[in-house]
Enzyme design. Sequence first.
Site, PDB file in Angstrom:
ATOM      1  CG  HIS A 184      -1.881  -1.144   1.276  1.00 45.56           C
ATOM      2  ND1 HIS A 184      -1.642  -2.282   2.017  1.00 45.56           N
ATOM      3  CD2 HIS A 184      -3.073  -1.329   0.659  1.00 45.56           C
ATOM      4  CE1 HIS A 184      -2.656  -3.125   1.856  1.00 45.56           C
ATOM      5  NE2 HIS A 184      -3.543  -2.574   1.041  1.00 45.56           N
ATOM      6  CG  HIS A 185       0.757   6.005  -1.433  1.00 45.23           C
ATOM      7  ND1 HIS A 185      -0.039   7.133  -1.337  1.00 45.23           N
ATOM      8  CD2 HIS A 185       2.039   6.452  -1.512  1.00 45.23           C
ATOM      9  CE1 HIS A 185       0.719   8.213  -1.371  1.00 45.23           C
ATOM     10  NE2 HIS A 185       1.987   7.840  -1.473  1.00 45.23           N
ATOM     11  N   GLY A 186       2.394   4.640   1.174  1.00 46.76           N
ATOM     12  CA  GLY A 186       2.676   5.208   2.501  1.00 46.76           C
ATOM     13  C   GLY A 186       2.198   6.645   2.610  1.00 46.76           C
ATOM     14  CD  GLU A 190       3.035  11.182  -0.929  1.00 50.75           C
ATOM     15  OE1 GLU A 190       3.416  10.082  -1.358  1.00 50.75           O
ATOM     16  OE2 GLU A 190       2.138  11.854  -1.479  1.00 50.75           O
ATOM     17  CB  THR A 220      -2.816   8.807  -2.631  1.00 51.88           C
ATOM     18  OG1 THR A 220      -2.626   7.984  -1.472  1.00 51.88           O
ATOM     19  CG2 THR A 220      -3.980   9.742  -2.410  1.00 51.88           C
TER      20      THR A 220
END
Length: 399
Positions: A184-186, A190, A220
Amino acid sequence: DYGMEKPQGSSVSFHYNPNVEYHHFGSSHPMKPWRLTLTKQLILAYGLEYTMELHEPRPATLDELAIFHDREYLSFLKNITPQNMESADNQAHILSFGFGGESNDCPVFDGLWNYVSLYSGASLHAADSLLNAQSNIAINWSGGLHHAKKNAASGFCYVNDIVLAIQHLLTQNQRVLYIDIDVHHGDGVEQAFESTDRVFTLSYHKFGFDKYNNPFFPGTGAITEMGPSDPANRGKGHTLNIPIEDGIDDEQYMWLFRTITGAVNEKYRPNAIVLQCGADSLGGDRLGKFNLNIKAHGYCVEFVKGFDKPLLLIGGGGYTPRNVARTWCHETAVCVGATLHNNLPTHLPYLQAFQGEENGGGVLYPDLHNTKRHENVNSVAKLNSIVRSAFENLRYIEG
Ligand code: ZLM
Ligand code: CA
Ligand code: ZN
């Protein structure tokens, strides 16, 4: 002797409070803190505890968590229980703070405050050990909860221990590089550092839409997402996102990882590195969509270890508990420079948790790629174009 060789070079510290294991998100919730029990048992069965300094950190305090999180959010988190959550007062805030809702990604469960304080305390203690030069690699497998926002829970994450640890590292380091190999996107990390050039965030993740056109969580992390566009904002260009499609294999992932991470390290020249090792990027994960084997995931740890900078290793996602344990045990061995033999030690408690699988029950390194759950739709052309874009994005931090 279980096939280990003498550790060389770096000194490793291991930060773990076993009380974190006993928390339950709910019966069928994918996040299972007992995967940490399995991980610990595997690490002990291979004798890795003799190769590192072991620490049992205290829980983080409210004041420590308030360095990043809003106090209103924290006091809600501290006081909410399954018993009092139905009250009108609590119901008024529960959704805006990210709890409950339709998906129930972030349930209210018994001991929630204790749980978040324990995993956060371990990340802070691990960062502390790097600051004091007590170790060059500090490990906290119970942390890595990268989606939490300053005033909201998100995606199984309530407190962002990574942000807290990075903030702590920034007290004595000019630049910190954050790398995230969870599927998964962090997004939480960020977002927390989007307006500073003192933290560079790099996330590899699945990005795309399913057949109902729903985005893969959190939606995202497109390649074009590089931080604020305003040139006056110091954070501009200090975010790099590597979107990946279903089914990526070992060779492709290792190539992407070394090519891009190597370039970021050279250009950004961080003083310390935080590596989130979410194990949901493995083949056969309950939520993930990649086809990686344990040694390909571990290659990322090996590669970053080679930069020879203070390194904080933290856990993250991982929803097939036996493979989470295998991966984090292997990566602990990578840190101490040990080689582990494939046959699991026969005196391992919970041995049955690692037996009776299609590919490689009873072993540390089963073939996860051949679970073939996800067709590889990453073409060479697409991967080349991602690397080209990534290098282009890196021009902002040149000079
Ligand atoms: N709905 N139970 C990764 C975090 C992933 C959000 C919102 C409609 C699950 C999942 C929860 C027991 C990390 C979404 C709306 C329903 C998607 C996600 C409870 C199964 C269960 O069985 C489940 C009743 C639950 C949650 C699956 N949630 C799968 N994926 C993601 C969050 C966290 O690994 O990155 C770091 C630790 N949430 O997709 C919806 C958008 C579905
Ligand atoms: Ca990621
Ligand atoms: Zn994840």
